[in-house]
Design a protein around this motif. Structure first.
Motif, short mmCIF file in Angstrom:
data_model
loop_
_atom_site.label_atom_id
_atom_site.label_comp_id
_atom_site.label_asym_id
_atom_site.label_seq_id
_atom_site.Cartn_x
_atom_site.Cartn_y
_atom_site.Cartn_z
N GLU A 106 25.06 3.00 -71.89
CA GLU A 106 25.27 1.55 -71.83
C GLU A 106 24.65 0.82 -73.02
OE1 GLU A 106 23.86 0.20 -68.07
OE2 GLU A 106 24.93 1.75 -66.94
N LYS A 151 19.85 -6.44 -73.55
CA LYS A 151 20.84 -5.73 -74.37
C LYS A 151 20.73 -6.17 -75.83
CE LYS A 151 24.21 -4.86 -70.70
NZ LYS A 151 25.59 -5.10 -70.21
N SER A 172 18.86 0.00 -67.66
CA SER A 172 20.24 -0.15 -67.19
C SER A 172 20.30 -1.09 -65.99
CB SER A 172 20.82 1.22 -66.79
OG SER A 172 20.89 2.07 -67.91
#
Length: 461
Positions: free
Chosen positions: A287, A245, A233
Motif C-alpha cells: 500500500e 501516506k 496500513s
C-alpha cells in the motif's frame, strides 16, 4: 598507550561475559540425524541466523560446546515440532527432545505448514532452569486466560486481569531469575493491551526501561507483533490517514517518528524500534512506495542511530527488504548436476537465466517441468533454464528429465532444500528470472504453465 590498552581490556573483561557452555543430550529416536539450531536476528525482521549444529550418533547421543555472552534464545525444527530454549552463560544444559514424529507426506509438501512450538525440557526438568521456568509460566498463563476467556477477551473485565496476575504471582512468587521476570512482565503487558478498547498501543510506554538485550526475548517479539502488526496500513485508512501516506511518500522520518512517539507513548530507541517494525510491515502491505520505505530504512536515522542495536536491526531489515528486488544480485546457486559435477548459476552465458524450483513428487510440478520443452521453443535461445529439483526417494529425477527430454540444466537441492530456503521458496513450483549478470529481473516470475512465455514477450517490448 599501554595504560589505555589495559583500561580497554579491563572494561571488556568486566562487562563482556563470554563463556563456553556444554549442550548434551540423549535421544535414541533421533540417532543419525543432524539438528540445526537458529537464533533470531532481531524482533522486527525475525530472520533466522544459524547458531550451532548437533550431529546425533548411532546411539542417540550428542554433545557440543558453544560460546555465548548473554541469555540466548534459540530453536530447532525437530519433525513436526519447533523446540525452543534459552541458553544462559555459565550453565551447561542437557536437552530432552520430544518423541520423534516426522512430518507426513502431506505436511512436508504443504507450504503453509507451521511446526508446533514447544519449550524443550532441559536438565531433567529442573524447575529453576530458565527454559523450564518460562515453559511452566506460559503453560499456567494460557490455562488461566483460557479459563477466563469470556471475561477477559469478550467482556474485557479488568478485574479478571488482576485475578490472573495475582494467581500467577502467588504460584511463582519465589522465582527471581531476571530473564523470567522480564518474560513475565511482557506476558502480562500483552494481556493488559488485549483488554483495552482504545489506546492499547500506549501500553508500549510501560516497556521504556527494557534494555536492548531484553528485546531479544521471544515474549518481546510477540508483544511487538501483537500491538503493531500492519499499523501503518490500518492507521492510513483512518480519517487522518492521508497525512501518513504523504509522510511515507516524502520519506519524512521526522514526522513519522513524532507520530510514533505520540501514538505509542514511547521515546528514544524503543520508539525507533517500533517505527522500524511499522515500516517493515508497510513494505509488505503493497500500500506504500516500497522504494521510499527502503530508503528510509537505509537512512542515517537508523544506520547512524546512537543505539547500536537499532543500527544492527536496520541493517538486518534492509537486507531482508532488498532481497531479490529488481536489479539486485541474486544468490549464486552451486549444486550437483545430473552429470555428477557441481554446476554454478554464475556460469550462465545467455542474456537470461530462468530458475524453476520444482518437486517431482508433486504431480503439478511434473506437468510444469514437462511444459518447459514447449516453453523453450517459444522463448528462443536467449534464455537458459536451470531446474532446481528437490531431492526425492520416490522419483528418479534424472530419469524423469531424460525420458521427457527436458531442456536446460538440472541440479538437485540439498536434503533440507537449503537453496530453496535461501530464495525464500514457500511453495513448489516457484520461478525467478535473472539477467546475464545474475541480477533479478522478475521475482517471482510466472511458472511455465502460468504463462511465462507471455510475460517474457512483454518484457522484451
Amino acid at each position: 598507550m599501554r595504560k589505555s590498552f589495559f583500561l580497554v581490556f579491563l572494561f571488556m573483561t568486566l562487562f563482556v561475559r563470554t563463556e563456553a557452555i556444554r549442550i548434551v543430550g540423549s535421544a535414541p529416536d533421533y540417532a543419525g540425524q543432524r539438528l540445526e539450531f537458529f537464533t533470531v536476528a532481531d524482533p522486527v525482521s525475525k530472520t533466522p541466523v544459524p547458531f550451532f549444529e548437533v550431529t546425533i550418533d548411532g546411539r542417540g547421543n550428542f554433545t557440543i560446546e558453544k560460546q555465548i555472552t548473554q541469555n540466548t534464545y534459540c530453536f530447532a525444527d525437530v519433525g513436526v515440532y519447533r523446540g525452543r530454549m534459552v541458553l544462559v552463560p555459565g550453565k551447561d544444559v542437557r536437552i530432552t527432545l520430544p518423541p520423534l514424529r516426522e512430518k507426513s507426506f502431506e505436511e512436508s509438501k504443504n507450504p503453509y505448514f507451521n511446526p508446533v512450538d514447544i519449550w524443550l525440557k532441559v536438565n531433567e526438568g529442573n524447575k529453576k532452569e530458565l527454559t523450564n521456568l518460562i515453559a511452566r509460566y506460559d503453560a499456567r498463563f494460557y490455562q488461566l486466560t483460557d479459563t477466563y476467556f469470556n471475561q477477559l477477551y469478550y467482556r474485557q473485565m479488568k478485574n479478571y486481569l488482576d485475578t490472573v496476575r495475582i494467581r500467577l504471582e502467588r504460584e511463582f512468587e519465589k522465582e527471581e531469575e531476571p530473564g523470567y521476570q522480564t518474560h513475565r512482565h511482557l506476558r502480562m503487558k500483552s494481556l493488559e493491551a488485549d483488554l483495552l478498547r482504545t489506546g492499547r498501543e500506549k501500553v508500549a510506554g510501560s516497556l521504556q526501561q527494557l534494555t536492548p538485550q531484553e528485546w531479544t526475548q521471544p515474549a518481546f517479539s510477540d508483544f511487538l507483533n501483537r500491538l503493531f502488526v500492519n499499523t501503518l496500513s490500518t492507521e492510513s485508512k483512518s480519517a487522518a490517514g492521508t497525512r501518513m501516506k504523504m509522510w511515507v511518500a516524502r520519506e519524512n522520518l521526522a514526522e513519522l517518528s513524532k507520530w510514533t512517539q505520540d501514538f505509542t507513548a514511547t521515546e528514544g530507541a524503543l520508539s525507533d524500534l517500533i517505527l522500524l517494525k511499522m515500516l517493515h510491515d508497510a513494505f509488505y502491505s503493497g500500500e506504500f512506495s516500497s522504494s521510499a520505505i527502503l530508503r528510509m530504512v537505509q537512512s542515517p536515522w537508523f544506520s547512524q542511530n546512537k543505539e547500536p542495536r537499532i543500527r544492527e536491526m536496520a541493517a538486518s531489515v534492509q537486507k531482508k527488504l532488498a532481497f531479490l528486488q529488481t536489479g539486485t544480485p541474486a544468490p549464486e546457486i552451486c549444486l550437483p548436476s545430473s552429470t555428477g559435477t557441481i554446476w554454478c548459476s554464475g556460469r550462465n552465458t545467455k542474456p537470461f537465466l530462468y530458475l524453476l524450483f520444482a518437486d517431482l513428487e508433486i504431480p503439478v510440478c511434473r506437468e510444469q517441468v514437462r511444459y518447459l520443452k514447449t516453453m523453450a521453443e517459444k522463448t528462443g535461445s536467449k534464455v537458459e533454464f536451470l531446474i532446481v529439483l528437490s531431492p526425492s526417494q520416490k522419483v528418479n529425477n534424472t530419469e524423469f528429465m531424460s525420458s521427457n527430454q527436458i531442456p536446460g540444466i538440472m541440479v538437485t537441492d540439498t536434503p533440507n532444500r537449503k537453496t530453496g530456503k535461501e530464495y525464500k521458496v514457500r511453495s513448489y513450483p516457484s520461478a525467478f528470472l535473472l539477467d546475464g549478470q545474475h541480477r533479478v529481473v522478475l521475482a517471482p516470475a510466472r511458472t511455465p504453465l502460468d504463462g511465462f512465455e507471455f510475460q517474457y514477450t512483454d518484457l522484451k517490448k
